[in-house]
Design an enzyme around this catalytic site. Structure first.
Site, PDB file in Angstrom:
ATOM      1  N   HIS A 108      16.266 -21.542  17.572  1.00 47.11           N
ATOM      2  CA  HIS A 108      17.460 -21.872  16.788  1.00 47.11           C
ATOM      3  C   HIS A 108      18.664 -21.933  17.723  1.00 47.11           C
ATOM      4  O   HIS A 108      18.698 -22.780  18.605  1.00 47.11           O
ATOM      5  CB  HIS A 108      17.639 -20.850  15.660  1.00 47.11           C
ATOM      6  CG  HIS A 108      18.667 -21.235  14.650  1.00 47.11           C
ATOM      7  ND1 HIS A 108      18.761 -22.511  14.132  1.00 47.11           N
ATOM      8  CD2 HIS A 108      19.658 -20.525  14.055  1.00 47.11           C
ATOM      9  CE1 HIS A 108      19.754 -22.562  13.271  1.00 47.11           C
ATOM     10  NE2 HIS A 108      20.315 -21.387  13.207  1.00 47.11           N
ATOM     11  N   ILE A 131      11.127 -15.150  14.783  1.00 45.71           N
ATOM     12  CA  ILE A 131      10.773 -15.283  16.187  1.00 45.71           C
ATOM     13  C   ILE A 131      12.006 -15.502  17.059  1.00 45.71           C
ATOM     14  O   ILE A 131      11.944 -15.338  18.277  1.00 45.71           O
ATOM     15  CB  ILE A 131       9.751 -16.428  16.417  1.00 45.71           C
ATOM     16  CG1 ILE A 131      10.362 -17.792  16.122  1.00 45.71           C
ATOM     17  CG2 ILE A 131       8.482 -16.186  15.609  1.00 45.71           C
ATOM     18  CD1 ILE A 131       9.483 -18.956  16.569  1.00 45.71           C
ATOM     19  N   ASP A 132      13.147 -15.862  16.446  1.00 46.02           N
ATOM     20  CA  ASP A 132      14.373 -16.106  17.223  1.00 46.02           C
ATOM     21  C   ASP A 132      14.976 -14.822  17.794  1.00 46.02           C
ATOM     22  O   ASP A 132      15.713 -14.866  18.778  1.00 46.02           O
ATOM     23  CB  ASP A 132      15.424 -16.803  16.359  1.00 46.02           C
ATOM     24  CG  ASP A 132      14.929 -18.121  15.780  1.00 46.02           C
ATOM     25  OD1 ASP A 132      14.036 -18.731  16.397  1.00 46.02           O
ATOM     26  OD2 ASP A 132      15.423 -18.530  14.715  1.00 46.02           O
ATOM     27  N   ARG A 148       0.821  -1.219   0.000  1.00 48.75           N
ATOM     28  CA  ARG A 148       0.000   0.000   0.000  1.00 48.75           C
ATOM     29  C   ARG A 148       0.853   1.266   0.000  1.00 48.75           C
ATOM     30  O   ARG A 148       0.443   2.284  -0.556  1.00 48.75           O
ATOM     31  CB  ARG A 148      -0.968  -0.034   1.179  1.00 48.75           C
ATOM     32  CG  ARG A 148      -2.027  -1.129   0.988  1.00 48.75           C
ATOM     33  CD  ARG A 148      -3.173  -1.029   1.941  1.00 48.75           C
ATOM     34  NE  ARG A 148      -4.217  -1.994   1.565  1.00 48.75           N
ATOM     35  CZ  ARG A 148      -5.338  -2.170   2.244  1.00 48.75           C
ATOM     36  NH1 ARG A 148      -5.593  -1.433   3.323  1.00 48.75           N
ATOM     37  NH2 ARG A 148      -6.231  -3.064   1.840  1.00 48.75           N
ATOM     38  N   ARG A 203       7.263 -34.123  33.503  1.00 47.57           N
ATOM     39  CA  ARG A 203       6.576 -34.198  32.218  1.00 47.57           C
ATOM     40  C   ARG A 203       7.271 -33.248  31.249  1.00 47.57           C
ATOM     41  O   ARG A 203       7.792 -32.202  31.656  1.00 47.57           O
ATOM     42  CB  ARG A 203       5.100 -33.818  32.338  1.00 47.57           C
ATOM     43  CG  ARG A 203       4.279 -34.815  33.144  1.00 47.57           C
ATOM     44  CD  ARG A 203       4.129 -36.134  32.415  1.00 47.57           C
ATOM     45  NE  ARG A 203       3.270 -37.057  33.127  1.00 47.57           N
ATOM     46  CZ  ARG A 203       3.666 -37.929  34.048  1.00 47.57           C
ATOM     47  NH1 ARG A 203       4.952 -37.975  34.388  1.00 47.57           N
ATOM     48  NH2 ARG A 203       2.806 -38.746  34.628  1.00 47.57           N
TER      49      ARG A 203
END
Length: 321
Positions: free
Chosen positions: A171, A126-127, A25, A245
């Site tokens: 990573h 995201i790293d 845009r 867990r």
């Protein structure tokens, strides 16, 4: 500059779509023609272009992933592939290119810049390990996803007197794990930057039990040493008070609606990328420094890595008591 191309590459990150929208845009506002590259660098090598208008990017602000699709490309590392990409750009009449993606994508952008393509990079990973920006597109959303998952795990952990070992993505960077550990109240955070031992993790869980806690949460980044698999198998045989867990969050961290922060960041960086190209700037990546959008040389971005702020690691230890 009459024709602009935009592409996403590498791993997907929430906020890529708002960035595509901002690039398209903004370019249309300056009466440019916009082409989307479908399929990352492999799509560029094949000349897989699609015209993008204002309506083509309507309604994508809230969508995760990328409408242009994305992938990592080993082929693009080869000079012949870069030359073919250059040929495809020329054949399509592309005057400039915006590359949205992580560290590998920015190195790909640098390779094209070195071959004469006017290019600006936008960090989306995201790293959060890309040099030249305080935060990348996608990080805030991924953190919110992780914290939401840990909050839910804590409910069941408290109900059953359990310790949960939660693995995040990242990573080779511990940024996501460290930030998530602090804001979710984890008893311990494991990151690739600092090696620990199975015994130290077991001790942290046992200490939480002895202090009267009803649960223990350990957040571990992928790449942390020891690995989640090692910890799970060995601690299970120790007397730590809680039963263990394991939850591996995996690619759920990459998906979902981008947060308000990521939508705004993506919009700011995408808009500025087009403006820089109009100003004659090329071979740079846009990033966030404090509150300001800055331009950083792609050569610096490609040769350096964003360092993890280690003061946060000590904070995580202090607040876990």
């Amino acid at each position: 500059m009459r024709t602009l191309a935009v592409m996403t590459a590498g791993g997907d990150a929430p906020g890529m779509n708002p960035c595509i929208r901002a690039v398209v845009r903004t370019a249309l506002n300056y009466e440019m023609k916009v082409l989307g590259v479908v399929g990352g660098f492999d799509g560029l090598i094949r000349g897989n272009f699609t015209p993008l208008g204002a309506r083509d990017v309507g309604g994508i602000l809230q969508r995760g992933g990328t409408i242009l699709q994305t992938a990592r490309s080993k082929t693009f590392l080869e000079p012949f592939a870069q030359q073919e990409a250059l040929r495809q750009l020329n054949a399509a009449g592309v005057d400039a290119l915006v590359v949205i993606g992580g560290g590998g994508s920015q190195r790909g952008a640098l390779a094209l810049h070195q071959r004469g393509v006017p290019v600006v990079g936008v960090p989306a990973s995201i790293d959060n390990d890309i040099y030249g920006t305080d935060i990348c597109i996608g990080v805030d959303t991924a953190l919110n996803t992780i914290v939401d998952a840990i909050d839910k795990l804590r409910d069941t952990a408290s109900s059953h007197n359990r310790a949960f070992l939660v693995e995040t993505m990242g990573h080779e960077s511990g940024y996501l794990a460290l930030q998530a550990g602090i804001i979710s109240g984890a008893e311990l955070v494991l990151i690739p930057e600092i090696e620990t031992s199975v015994e130290a993790v077991a001790q942290a869980i046992q200490d939480a039990y002895r202090r009267g806690k009803t649960h223990a949460i350990i957040v571990a980044a992928e790449g942390a040493r020891p690995s989640v698999a090692q910890l799970a198998s060995q601690i299970d045989e120790m007397e730590v008070g809680f039963t263990m867990r394991v939850t591996i969050l995996g690619h759920i961290q990459r998906g979902g609606k981008p947060s308000a922060f990521d939508r705004l960041l993506a919009s700011r960086l995408g808009t500025r990328a087009v403006e820089l190209l109009r100003e004659g700037r090329r071979g740079v990546m846009v990033g966030l420094s404090g509150r300001e959008v800055v331009a950083v040389d792609l050569a610096d971005v490609a040769s350096r890595k964003r360092e993890l702020p280690m003061e946060y690691y000590q904070m995580a230890i202090t607040l876990a008591r």
